[in-house]
Design a protein around this motif. Sequence first.
Motif, PDB file in Angstrom:
ATOM      1  N   THR A   8     133.958 -48.855  63.045  1.00  0.00           N
ATOM      2  CA  THR A   8     132.635 -49.089  63.605  1.00  0.00           C
ATOM      3  C   THR A   8     131.818 -47.814  63.456  1.00  0.00           C
ATOM      4  N   ARG A   9     130.584 -47.973  62.993  1.00  0.00           N
ATOM      5  CA  ARG A   9     129.727 -46.803  62.718  1.00  0.00           C
ATOM      6  C   ARG A   9     128.721 -46.576  63.847  1.00  0.00           C
ATOM      7  N   PHE A  10     128.763 -45.366  64.408  1.00  0.00           N
ATOM      8  CA  PHE A  10     127.826 -44.944  65.445  1.00  0.00           C
ATOM      9  C   PHE A  10     126.842 -43.930  64.856  1.00  0.00           C
ATOM     10  N   VAL A  11     125.561 -44.179  65.070  1.00  0.00           N
ATOM     11  CA  VAL A  11     124.510 -43.240  64.680  1.00  0.00           C
ATOM     12  C   VAL A  11     124.054 -42.549  65.966  1.00  0.00           C
ATOM     13  N   CYS A  12     124.228 -41.232  66.024  1.00  0.00           N
ATOM     14  CA  CYS A  12     124.055 -40.506  67.279  1.00  0.00           C
ATOM     15  C   CYS A  12     122.852 -39.570  67.235  1.00  0.00           C
ATOM     16  N   VAL A  13     121.992 -39.691  68.240  1.00  0.00           N
ATOM     17  CA  VAL A  13     120.845 -38.796  68.392  1.00  0.00           C
ATOM     18  C   VAL A  13     120.709 -38.431  69.867  1.00  0.00           C
ATOM     19  N   SER A 244     137.932 -42.684  61.168  1.00  0.00           N
ATOM     20  CA  SER A 244     138.644 -43.955  61.055  1.00  0.00           C
ATOM     21  C   SER A 244     139.892 -43.758  60.200  1.00  0.00           C
ATOM     22  N   THR A 245     140.678 -44.817  60.033  1.00  0.00           N
ATOM     23  CA  THR A 245     141.870 -44.708  59.199  1.00  0.00           C
ATOM     24  C   THR A 245     141.537 -44.650  57.722  1.00  0.00           C
ATOM     25  N   GLU A 246     140.271 -44.733  57.366  1.00  0.00           N
ATOM     26  CA  GLU A 246     139.878 -44.516  55.980  1.00  0.00           C
ATOM     27  C   GLU A 246     139.746 -43.029  55.676  1.00  0.00           C
ATOM     28  N   GLN A 252     143.311 -39.703  66.853  1.00  0.00           N
ATOM     29  CA  GLN A 252     144.497 -40.172  67.563  1.00  0.00           C
ATOM     30  C   GLN A 252     144.084 -40.669  68.944  1.00  0.00           C
ATOM     31  N   ASN A 253     143.505 -41.853  68.952  1.00  0.00           N
ATOM     32  CA  ASN A 253     143.096 -42.458  70.217  1.00  0.00           C
ATOM     33  C   ASN A 253     143.209 -43.960  70.068  1.00  0.00           C
ATOM     34  N   THR A 254     144.142 -44.554  70.786  1.00  0.00           N
ATOM     35  CA  THR A 254     144.416 -45.974  70.647  1.00  0.00           C
ATOM     36  C   THR A 254     144.011 -46.749  71.885  1.00  0.00           C
ATOM     37  N   GLY A 255     143.008 -46.269  72.584  1.00  0.00           N
ATOM     38  CA  GLY A 255     142.553 -46.979  73.765  1.00  0.00           C
ATOM     39  C   GLY A 255     143.667 -47.089  74.786  1.00  0.00           C
ATOM     40  N   PRO A 256     143.731 -48.176  75.530  1.00  0.00           N
ATOM     41  CA  PRO A 256     144.791 -48.336  76.524  1.00  0.00           C
ATOM     42  C   PRO A 256     146.091 -48.832  75.938  1.00  0.00           C
ATOM     43  N   TRP A 257     146.110 -49.077  74.634  1.00  0.00           N
ATOM     44  CA  TRP A 257     147.302 -49.615  74.005  1.00  0.00           C
ATOM     45  C   TRP A 257     148.018 -48.527  73.207  1.00  0.00           C
ATOM     46  N   GLY A 349     108.891 -22.528  66.788  1.00  0.00           N
ATOM     47  CA  GLY A 349     108.272 -23.822  66.522  1.00  0.00           C
ATOM     48  C   GLY A 349     109.265 -24.961  66.582  1.00  0.00           C
ATOM     49  N   ARG A 350     108.757 -26.171  66.398  1.00  0.00           N
ATOM     50  CA  ARG A 350     109.598 -27.372  66.463  1.00  0.00           C
ATOM     51  C   ARG A 350     110.326 -27.584  65.132  1.00  0.00           C
ATOM     52  N   LYS A 351     111.632 -27.483  65.154  1.00  0.00           N
ATOM     53  CA  LYS A 351     112.475 -27.735  63.995  1.00  0.00           C
ATOM     54  C   LYS A 351     113.478 -28.819  64.375  1.00  0.00           C
ATOM     55  N   PHE A 352     113.973 -29.541  63.364  1.00  0.00           N
ATOM     56  CA  PHE A 352     114.745 -30.739  63.662  1.00  0.00           C
ATOM     57  C   PHE A 352     116.076 -30.769  62.912  1.00  0.00           C
ATOM     58  N   ASN A 353     117.070 -31.350  63.579  1.00  0.00           N
ATOM     59  CA  ASN A 353     118.362 -31.632  62.971  1.00  0.00           C
ATOM     60  C   ASN A 353     118.407 -33.085  62.497  1.00  0.00           C
ATOM     61  N   LYS A 354     119.452 -33.406  61.745  1.00  0.00           N
ATOM     62  CA  LYS A 354     119.685 -34.789  61.333  1.00  0.00           C
ATOM     63  C   LYS A 354     120.489 -35.529  62.401  1.00  0.00           C
ATOM     64  N   PRO A 355     120.362 -36.847  62.452  1.00  0.00           N
ATOM     65  CA  PRO A 355     121.307 -37.636  63.257  1.00  0.00           C
ATOM     66  C   PRO A 355     122.733 -37.417  62.745  1.00  0.00           C
ATOM     67  N   ILE A 356     123.703 -37.647  63.612  1.00  0.00           N
ATOM     68  CA  ILE A 356     125.109 -37.499  63.244  1.00  0.00           C
ATOM     69  C   ILE A 356     125.763 -38.879  63.240  1.00  0.00           C
ATOM     70  N   ILE A 357     126.381 -39.226  62.116  1.00  0.00           N
ATOM     71  CA  ILE A 357     127.101 -40.491  61.977  1.00  0.00           C
ATOM     72  C   ILE A 357     128.569 -40.252  62.315  1.00  0.00           C
ATOM     73  N   VAL A 358     129.129 -41.101  63.169  1.00  0.00           N
ATOM     74  CA  VAL A 358     130.545 -41.021  63.508  1.00  0.00           C
ATOM     75  C   VAL A 358     131.182 -42.390  63.291  1.00  0.00           C
ATOM     76  N   ASP A 359     132.240 -42.430  62.498  1.00  0.00           N
ATOM     77  CA  ASP A 359     133.007 -43.653  62.260  1.00  0.00           C
ATOM     78  C   ASP A 359     134.322 -43.578  63.021  1.00  0.00           C
ATOM     79  N   ILE A 360     134.568 -44.567  63.893  1.00  0.00           N
ATOM     80  CA  ILE A 360     135.841 -44.644  64.600  1.00  0.00           C
ATOM     81  C   ILE A 360     136.347 -46.080  64.561  1.00  0.00           C
TER      82      ILE A 360
END
Length: 375
Positions: A8-13, A244-246, A252-257, A349-360
């Motif tokens: 699942t892909r999360f786009v983080c800002v 992700s496993t790709e 190493q996080n398998t939720g409650p299982w 002045g105002r400078k900007f970073n990119k969004p960060i994509i995280v796949d888990i």
Amino acid sequence: MAPRLRKTRFVCVSDTHNASPADGAFKLPKGDVLIHAGDLTKQGTYNELKKTLDWIDQANCEVKLVIAEFYADHGMYFHNQYPQDTEACIELVRQYKSIVFLSHGAADIKLIKENGPQTYFKAFGSPFSPRHGRWAFGYPPERASSLWDQIPLETDVLITHTPPKYHCDESSHGGSGGCETLRQTLWRVRPSLLVCGHIHEGRGGERVSWDLGNQNVKYKEHMTGYWEDLNGRNKGQSSSLDLSTESPEPLQNTGPWEFSSDTVRDSEVAKLSGARSLLPWSSKDHPNAKSKTEPALHNGYPAVRGQGGELPSGRCDVEALEGRMGRKETCVVNAAIMATSWPYKTNGGRKFNKPIIVDIDLPYGNDADGTAVEA
């Protein structure tokens, strides 16, 4: 049978402060879930809020998770503005059906698009940060424990405006501005992903490995991997982090299982063991990973909370560990878009970073109850 897992892909800002893709401050990539970790506007006006919610609603993501609150303290002394109509702001947010608004609360999310991952997860979001002057949503140290204890242990994705202490929280002054109580809570909850902001200079990602076996040191970390954003300054390339496993080093996080022969991931890539790391991590023992050793007894009772060990030992944190030993790592991401700090005129002045994509990887299937959000 253990759940099936799918990337699942999360786009983080975070900390966009009125900046948006429409004005060219940054480009918003496509994803499954968009997370905004607070500081949406500059002065908190109704018009600023509407402008921000418009571009969030139009983002090419099935679900948008946003943390915020509507601030009334300090009157016109806060950002030199008169207080806005909080009821009008709340009603405005409710008009956006694709946005899940989290104000120190939890939501069960289920993705339902046919061409999406159709995964499900529990999210918790909070706008609070340690008190600093008249900044919004500040809490005093004595309130921290009662505040963060409200995070459910089964949380998969945590969104907080403040970073945890020692992780993605170093300011331009060289100090650590995160919350130690939140860091301790992370040890207990151990979500797959924590997205934060607040401290603009702390933008980046860390992979925290938790020590769950130490019987003498509470809330102990094993090590931290530091993400190097190789594409952060390259135009046309995304700042992306695949756990992700790709990837050669899946989280190493398998939720409650627990991993078992029944656990099925959609990726055909086998779980790698001892593979050469191809990810931009530099791993080392975190300088602040070892909390101070606390007495084994407190008021005559065995120390339990935050303590590792072997179950069913009465001395370990049974609630945080039992049936949850698969939660071994957490990815912490400070996704601040604003690269400079206020006041901007004196800080380049105002400078900007990119969004960060995280796949888990997250579970998918028809056995989950959750919020199906209209895109």
